[in-house]
Design a protein around this motif. Structure first.
Motif, PDB file in Angstrom:
ATOM      1  N   THR A 174      15.926 -23.766  -0.327  1.00  0.00           N
ATOM      2  CA  THR A 174      16.279 -23.191  -1.624  1.00  0.00           C
ATOM      3  C   THR A 174      17.022 -21.871  -1.493  1.00  0.00           C
ATOM      4  N   THR A 176      16.037 -18.925  -1.880  1.00  0.00           N
ATOM      5  CA  THR A 176      15.772 -18.138  -3.080  1.00  0.00           C
ATOM      6  C   THR A 176      15.824 -16.649  -2.747  1.00  0.00           C
ATOM      7  N   PHE A 208       9.579 -21.347  -6.016  1.00  0.00           N
ATOM      8  CA  PHE A 208      10.174 -21.380  -7.356  1.00  0.00           C
ATOM      9  C   PHE A 208       9.596 -20.330  -8.278  1.00  0.00           C
ATOM     10  N   GLY A 252      14.892 -17.047 -10.305  1.00  0.00           N
ATOM     11  CA  GLY A 252      14.414 -18.296 -10.881  1.00  0.00           C
ATOM     12  C   GLY A 252      13.016 -18.216 -11.427  1.00  0.00           C
ATOM     13  N   SER A 253      12.415 -17.029 -11.355  1.00  0.00           N
ATOM     14  CA  SER A 253      11.054 -16.897 -11.860  1.00  0.00           C
ATOM     15  C   SER A 253      11.003 -15.768 -12.870  1.00  0.00           C
TER      16      SER A 253
END
Lengths: 487, 374
Positions: A174, A176, A208, A252-253
């Motif tokens: 990902t 992230t 996530f 994304g959070s």
């Protein structure tokens, strides 16, 4: 306009592919992104320029401004001139080229060279009111899923160059972005290093949510209790930064995590600081009482009805006797059934769409509130106990903590059903031993109770007037402990 | 010890520490709320004095709020065995609130019957003890209030009367302590069953464990003033018949605060003691029937002095009454004991000395408030 528009379907990018070093070339890049239908490939033959970008990551406006317009008007000799502009970054490394494309940049191929220009700008949710941490007075903004937006919310609140934003990419697939924000002159360097190191050493395919990340970096992964405070509110996060703590934002959070955290911080709400100190203090006391009610009320009912009839006051005895006499189950089973039902209702309410959610309330209210008692299924005193503990559990501002506490309650109810008050005390003992053994970045979880720090109690157990809150919390271990001018 | 061993042993140890407490699920318990002791009528030709024990337990039925179980036995322990065969519930003592003794059994001594009560750890020492002038079992068995069992009514009655200082606040602990203490004699509230209500009969005075006499209920507050160091509630009535000095007057004083001090003067080596009891009462006039206008400070002070005088007289009478019966219910002995050495006290037969000592009561009354009459 004479463009060739080709779309290439490219295979999913895999870890192995990404790691092999390749020379920067259009063919390799196209090969890398084969079967990716969202890859846009445009060629300008008269300029010998070709460019690639991922359609869903870029902003149309930027595409027009940085790609279409500059190359539309010029002739071939001017291309190299334009590419010397600052926003076009020359890239010789194929890996950073791919990463750039995946981050919403466009790759421009001219002769043998590749350039990246940032076009990133997908649609994001606007800044909304927080769904989980609402306040009545105070700012209503909350974080959303875009890390850039979230950092901007914090930057707007803390206008200091000391506010550092350290970026780590987490998740092999990902990738992230996790940003660690702290005040360089206030935050404890050891803590900052520890958090950086832990976040960097997370090895997983993807994360996530901040609440997911913190479970990978905490010291007691088997504990019931959350060890890092997570918040959706930029005002809470920035106040924690000012206290010398570290705030982590995950792309994304919508929640940010705060390190280090003590157990008692989960019972504080940002509104405590917006209210007058007396009201805020009363609210804090209310929340701690709610904590005790949630944990003990049903367990205490079970213990008293099963073992300690001596403790029942004279005035309550006949009522209790009357309502209990119709119930066919032992008190423990009775209580567990009711608690289970309440949890069912709560979970159903949380999962259902809001419109149907109301039905759950009505069905639950009528079925549990009335029919269960009338049918002699439970005693009405227990209904009160269970309902009050459920309401009390929702008073705790942090949902994750509130859920943990509700779980612990079940253990206590079972212990109370087996050993009575002794069981309750045993349970508290075990929980207390567990809590006091926990650490958070090496600092105690129960600060300011253990180790005791009287100065901190002014802002944890009560909320003293601001004139008394001159120091930053002891837990932050800051080099710069005074937040107000010393007199 | 390895981690697994800990995980296994800790719960096992916890089980062991818990002991073997039985489950006592509320609705299966016959919770004795009140227990009464009386002398049973003796069988002809039998020497053994039988006692009658009754216990009141709550019922859930609408028409009958309490269940009375009774048994006649030689001792209170025998009675308990008989009890349990009369009910489907498990008889437990943890909710016991009132212990009633009939006057006739109290005259023979109460200690024997206390044995079970004191030994059972579930019985709170704050349970009340009362004496019934008449048949205790009969008083307990009858219903006086609708929707309220007698034991509960009695419990609330005691609480209220204690609050107003009409009867002394005596629980099992205090009673037993006073029985064992050689410087004081125990007292207990005394009640009587009237036609359809329970009435306060006064304060029962004991000599050791045996009932001797009682002080009338009208003197209850007076006794509380003498018995306790300080009281904060209560009412005193004063009545002066018409005489040559003035017209008839009546005054009611609502006590805000009353303090009592006891000073003991003794001449060394002799058994001569002089005891000074000084009482300071602060209160408000709630009723005054008389000719004087209380707005005038002179009359008000005059009334206070008259009250003090009357109070001195009445308390003096009360002390003399206890001396006559040779019961030191006020606990003067404790003050005497504190004023002399242990050996002297050991050699003193306080029971014999007490009736002969000089007790002087002095009183002061301060009128705080006399109300407004429009």
């Amino acid at each position: 306009m004479g463009f060739f528009r080709k779309r290439y379907k490219k295979a999913l990018l895999t870890k192995e592919n990404q790691e092999t070093q390749e020379s920067v070339s259009l063919e390799n890049t196209i090969n890398q992104f084969r079967e990716c239908s969202d890859l846009v490939h445009n060629a300008l033959p008269e300029l010998q320029v070709e460019y690639l970008y991922i359609e869903n990551l870029v902003n149309e406006q930027k595409v027009k401004e940085y790609l279409v317009e500059p190359f539309d008007t010029i002739k071939f000799p001017d291309v190299s001139l334009i590419l010397t502009e600052k926003r076009y970054k020359k890239t010789a490394d194929s890996r950073s080229l791919y990463k750039g494309i995946l981050n919403g940049e466009a790759a421009i191929f001219f002769k043998d060279e590749a350039y990246l220009v940032n076009l990133f700008g997908p649609e994001t949710r606007p800044v909304n009111e927080s769904g989980t941490e609402t306040v009545i007075t105070g700012p209503h903004e909350s974080f959303n899923e875009s890390a850039g937006q979230n950092i901007s919310l914090l930057r707007r609140r803390i206008k200091s160059s000391h506010l550092k934003v350290y970026k780590v990419s987490v998740g092999k697939v990902t990738l992230t972005d996790v940003y660690l924000l702290y005040l360089e002159n206030v935050a404890n360097k050891d803590f900052v290093e520890k958090v950086k190191q832990r976040v960097e050493s997370v090895e997983t395919d993807g994360i996530f949510e901040s609440t997911m990340l913190v479970q990978m970096i905490e010291e007691n992964p088997y504990s019931f209790f959350p060890q890092f405070l997570t918040t959706e509110r930029p005002d809470t996060a920035s106040s924690k930064i000012l206290e010398g703590k570290i705030v982590g934002i995950t792309d994304g959070s919508p929640s940010a995590f705060i390190a280090p955290t003590s157990f008692f911080e989960f019972f504080n709400s940002p509104e405590d600081y917006y209210q007058r100190w007396a009201v805020a203090t009363a609210l804090r006391i209310l929340r701690y009482s709610a904590f005790f009610i949630t944990v003990f009320f049903t367990a205490f009912y079970v213990a008293v009805i099963t073992f300690h009839y001596e403790m029942i006051p004279r005035t309550l005895l006949s009522t209790l006797l009357e309502s209990r006499s119709r119930v066919p189950f032992p008190p423990l089973i009775e209580a567990l059934v009711m608690e289970f039902t309440i949890e069912l209702l709560r979970e159903a309410g949380a999962r259902l769409p809001t419109k149907i959610g109301q039905t759950i309330g009505i069905v639950g209210g009528i079925v549990i509130g009335q029919s269960a008692v009338q049918a002699g299924f439970t005693s009405n005193i227990l209904i009160i106990a269970v309902a009050i503990s459920a309401i009390a559990s929702f008073v705790i501002p942090n949902y994750i903590m509130s859920a943990s506490i509700r779980l612990v309650r079940f253990g206590l109810i079972i212990l109370a059903g087996i050993w009575g008050n002794y069981g309750i005390i045993l349970g508290i003992g075990l929980v207390l031993v567990h809590l006091s053994g926990m650490t958070n970045l090496g600092s105690s979880y129960l600060i300011p109770i253990a180790p005791i720090s009287t100065a901190d109690m002014k802002d944890i157990l009560i909320r003293a007037p601001f004139s008394k809150l001159k120091t930053r919390p002891y837990q932050a271990q800051t080099r710069n402990p005074y937040r107000q001018k010393k007199k | 010890m390895g981690k697994i061993a800990k995980v296994i042993f800790v719960p096992i140890l916890c089980c062991l520490i818990a002991g073997c407490t039985d489950m006592r699920i509320l609705e299966d318990q016959g919770m004795i709320q009140a227990i009464s002791y009386d002398m049973a009528t003796k069988d002809k030709g039998s020497d053994i004095a039988l006692i009658k024990v009754t216990a009141a337990i709550p019922l859930i039925q609408k028409d009958n709020l309490q269940k009375i179980i009774e048994s006649t036995a030689t001792s209170s322990k025998d009675a308990r065995i008989e009890f349990s065969s009369q009910t489907d519930l498990e008889l437990v003592n943890g909710q016991l609130r009132t212990v009633l003794f009939g006057k006739n059994i109290a005259k023979q001594g109460v200690i024997n019957h206390f044995d079970t009560i004191l030994r059972d750890p579930t019985i709170g020492l704050r349970s009340n003890i009362i004496i019934v002038n008449g048949n205790a079992a009969k008083m307990l068995a009858e219903n006086y209030q609708e929707q309220e069992p007698t034991y509960e009514f009695l419990d609330r009655l005691i609480e209220k009367q204690v609050d107003e200082n009409i009867i002394p606040d005596i629980d099992i602990f205090q009673f037993m302590r006073d029985v064992k203490d050689d410087g004081i004699d125990p007292v207990a509230p005394q009640f009587i069953q009237r036609k359809n209500h329970i009435d306060t009969d006064g304060v029962a005075l004991f000599r050791g464990e045996r009932y001797v006499t009682k002080i009338d209920a009208s003197k209850g507050t007076l006794f509380s003033i003498l018995n306790k160091k300080m009281i904060n509630n209560g009412q005193l009535n004063f009545d002066w018949p018409a005489s040559q000095q003035g017209d008839a007057e009546f005054a009611a004083l609502d006590i805000n605060n009353s303090r009592r001090h006891i000073n003991v003067y003794s001449s060394p080596g002799s058994n001569q003691f002089t005891v000074d009891i000084s009482i300071k009462v602060k209160g408000s006039i709630t009723e005054y029937i008389g000719t004087k206008n209380l707005d005038n400070k002179k009359y008000r002070d005059g009334l206070g002095e008259k009250m003090a005088e009357s109070l001195e007289k009445q308390t003096q009478e009360l002390v003399i009454f206890t001396q006559k019966h040779s019961v030191d219910s006020i606990g003067i002995g404790k003050y005497v004991r504190n004023s002399i050495s242990y050996n002297e006290w050991k050699n003193l037969d306080w029971r014999k000395v007490y009736p002969a000592i000089q007790v002087h009561c002095s009183a002061e009354v301060e009128i705080r408030d006399y109300g407004l009459i429009h």
